[in-house]
Scaffold this active site. Sequence first.
Site, PDB file in Angstrom:
ATOM      1  CB  CYS A  42      -0.796  -0.162   1.234  1.00  0.00           C
ATOM      2  SG  CYS A  42      -0.087  -0.074   2.782  1.00  0.00           S
TER       3      CYS A  42
ATOM      4  CG  HIS B 296      15.529   0.839  -1.469  1.00  0.00           C
ATOM      5  ND1 HIS B 296      15.066   1.863  -0.696  1.00  0.00           N
ATOM      6  CD2 HIS B 296      14.618   0.017  -1.716  1.00  0.00           C
ATOM      7  CE1 HIS B 296      13.661   1.756  -0.803  1.00  0.00           C
ATOM      8  NE2 HIS B 296      13.586   0.601  -1.399  1.00  0.00           N
TER       9      HIS B 296
END
Length: 421
Positions: A49, A90
């Site tokens: 989300c 990351h």
Amino acid sequence: MSEIASMLVTHRKAKIDEIERSWHGDLEALLSWISSHGMVEECAVLKTCNRVEIYVVSPRGEKVLFEFAKKARVSSRIIDFQDHDESLLHLLRLASGLESMIIGEDQILGQMKELYSMAKEAGTTGWTLDVAFKKAISVGKRVRRETRINERSISVGSAAVDLAEEILGSLEGRSVLVIGAGDTGTLISKALLSRNIGELYVTNRTFGRALSLAAGLGGTAVPFDDMKEMIRTSDLVISATSAPHYILRRDDLEEVVAKRTKGTLLMIDIANPRDIAEDVGEIPGVELRNIDALREISAENMRLRMAEMEKAEAIIAEELDLLKAKYKRKRAEELLGRIYFQAEEIKAQECIKAMNKLGARHTLGEVEERVLMDMSHSIVNKIFAEPTKVLRNAAERGDENCLRFVEELFGLEADDDEEDA
């Protein structure tokens, strides 16, 4: 040379609706679309989300990802493009909870495992992405094991449940009433169920919402007009409505509390504006806590998590160096493989010539042929023993000049050109 490149659309630059609009269709369709590109050797997608992240292995990764973004009409304003090293860092930070909206949250690690497994089952990953994702998942586990970055609740709703458990000693077997069936009430109800409470009751001014939430969690919906009677039999009441005024005043509760047969009633008000009048806490047998105290707890917990970030960053830096070294060794091994393959071809040709010449004068048996082949094999290995060490060390140091010199020295540059083509 093919390396990892990534394209990120996350909460850092994009709004939720922009993230939702970024990519359409299911994950399998997206993986299929990306992997069908002629320049993509491997790919994986992380879609939650709060983020859509695409990882590809390609000799022209950023160019390929830019093409995808253009075709999908995703604005470059909300995209971060990352090269190989940036993508690795990351991934490790993401798995460790350092890139989440809530620092240290655990949900992303499970999502990463699931989405990586889907890409693997779809056959779109290979050695390069497998190494990266397995390392990221491993580092995420290590960070949570060796630091306290995921400890202590930092949302007001979760902090309310923690506070209740601290005051009551345990929530196991307790009867709990949640007032409010919105997003906050839902989060609180789920957190309560994880503490093995006895009974969960939910009330809401719109009874249908209370029914829906209670049904989904195995609780019991209570009509709003029956709320006071339910308070009389509850051990804990947590209120989280969006009402613009008090829904419970001292006059409403004095008689109710007087009829209680249980011990102290704990009431926690996390609504803003407040649901429960402050003087309710003056009723004998009632302990009232409000959102101000919870905000202080949440802020303190966040400070503690932030303090753990330094430890997490140190673990990530250590593991990132090991991960980069693995990829560099892979580059050296591929180059050495090509060199040894070239040497083996030359060795085989020269051995055949030598055996043909000897065979013209003498009859050669299997023993003689084996001795000749073993001797030539030993010569090749001894000649390349020291260069092999030097090449591996150069790769681990990231010495591109040395690697390119070796490619040029052995005439291997043409192979790179063919791969790029």
